[in-house]
Write a protein that holds these residues in place. Sequence first.
Motif, mmCIF file in Angstrom:
data_model
loop_
_atom_site.group_PDB
_atom_site.id
_atom_site.type_symbol
_atom_site.label_atom_id
_atom_site.label_comp_id
_atom_site.label_asym_id
_atom_site.label_seq_id
_atom_site.Cartn_x
_atom_site.Cartn_y
_atom_site.Cartn_z
ATOM 1 N N ARG A 195 0.834 -1.217 0.000
ATOM 2 C CA ARG A 195 0.000 0.000 0.000
ATOM 3 C C ARG A 195 0.862 1.258 0.000
ATOM 4 N N ALA A 196 1.952 1.207 0.785
ATOM 5 C CA ALA A 196 2.849 2.366 0.861
ATOM 6 C C ALA A 196 3.432 2.676 -0.520
ATOM 7 N N SER A 197 3.820 1.626 -1.270
ATOM 8 C CA SER A 197 4.400 1.856 -2.610
ATOM 9 C C SER A 197 3.369 2.495 -3.533
ATOM 10 N N MET A 198 2.130 1.990 -3.451
ATOM 11 C CA MET A 198 1.079 2.534 -4.327
ATOM 12 C C MET A 198 0.798 4.006 -3.968
ATOM 13 N N LYS A 199 0.736 4.274 -2.656
ATOM 14 C CA LYS A 199 0.466 5.654 -2.220
ATOM 15 C C LYS A 199 1.600 6.587 -2.653
ATOM 16 N N PHE A 200 2.827 6.077 -2.563
ATOM 17 C CA PHE A 200 3.996 6.868 -2.943
ATOM 18 C C PHE A 200 3.910 7.247 -4.434
ATOM 19 N N LEU A 201 3.608 6.238 -5.275
ATOM 20 C CA LEU A 201 3.551 6.499 -6.723
ATOM 21 C C LEU A 201 2.410 7.464 -7.056
ATOM 22 N N LYS A 202 1.268 7.259 -6.379
ATOM 23 C CA LYS A 202 0.110 8.128 -6.640
ATOM 24 C C LYS A 202 0.446 9.580 -6.258
ATOM 25 N N ALA A 203 1.072 9.735 -5.085
ATOM 26 C CA ALA A 203 1.412 11.093 -4.624
ATOM 27 C C ALA A 203 2.407 11.743 -5.582
ATOM 28 N N LEU A 204 3.366 10.950 -6.061
ATOM 29 C CA LEU A 204 4.369 11.528 -6.977
ATOM 30 C C LEU A 204 3.748 11.916 -8.311
#
Length: 249
Positions: A195-204
Amino acid sequence: MNDLIRQIYETGVVEDRDGRKYDVFPSSISRADGEAIYRVVRDSGAVRTLETGMAYGLSSLFMLQAVKDNGGTQHVSMDPYQAAWWHNVGLANVERAGFAANHRFFAAPSYNAMPELLKAGERFDAIFIDGNHRFEYSLIDFIFGDQLLNKGGCLILHDPWMPSIRKAISFIVRNRDESYQIVPEYGIGADTRWRASMKFLKALRENPYDLFAARFFARKTLRNYCVFRKIRSISQEDIDRAWDVYCSF
Ligand SMILES: C[S@@+](CC[C@H](N)C(=O)[O-])C[C@H]1O[C@@H](n2cnc3c(N)ncnc32)[C@H](O)[C@@H]1O
């Protein structure tokens, strides 16, 4: 909990002094957020509190209740649009709940009202930032809030789902870590790696330059508020002396 607060959340409606009704949402804080803010203020033993952004007065009612339960004296609210946008419902609610004697209101933007309090030498034990949600105004609320907040006090920012508020939080985490620590008990958990990876990519994708904020928030499950504790007071002179300190955020 206060009867008026219970009634407002049960009906989803607030009333002005002439009996005209308004939907409490989407402008007001949720009951869960209000109860959390009550707990933060109550647990910290705060006796003098302040908020920016009053609207229909829900956060004011929760904070006033906590101040009263702590044997406290005063809650200050500021909102330039209490009359024009909110039909003075917030003030009417404070009166109906019997809190008027402990309430002080500024019909002014926080960037005018907070300096007045500062000049008068006033200090507070808990501050809730929920006024103008643009990044620069939230940061101004933080800068003045910091100077008005006692050591050991809590500073709560509402709506970290908004990129502007996350940016203000990132500023505090990166540039004011000597004075402020996030209090994890009030709503921060760790996210799974996936989830953290997905959130990171979405935020970027949303904000390509926001590397620190994207990394910081990806790893955390935040509620709709973020609570900081002021662990150290740094004098204004020391801040002014360290005039060139800057960490990207
Ligand atoms: C999200 S609402 C606040 C909700 C409220 N805290 C509650 O518990 O329901 C944001 C409020 O900020 C007010 N506001 C806008 N600009 C402001 C400023 N510069 N200073 C203080 N309040 C401001 C708006 O009038 C509005 O009432």
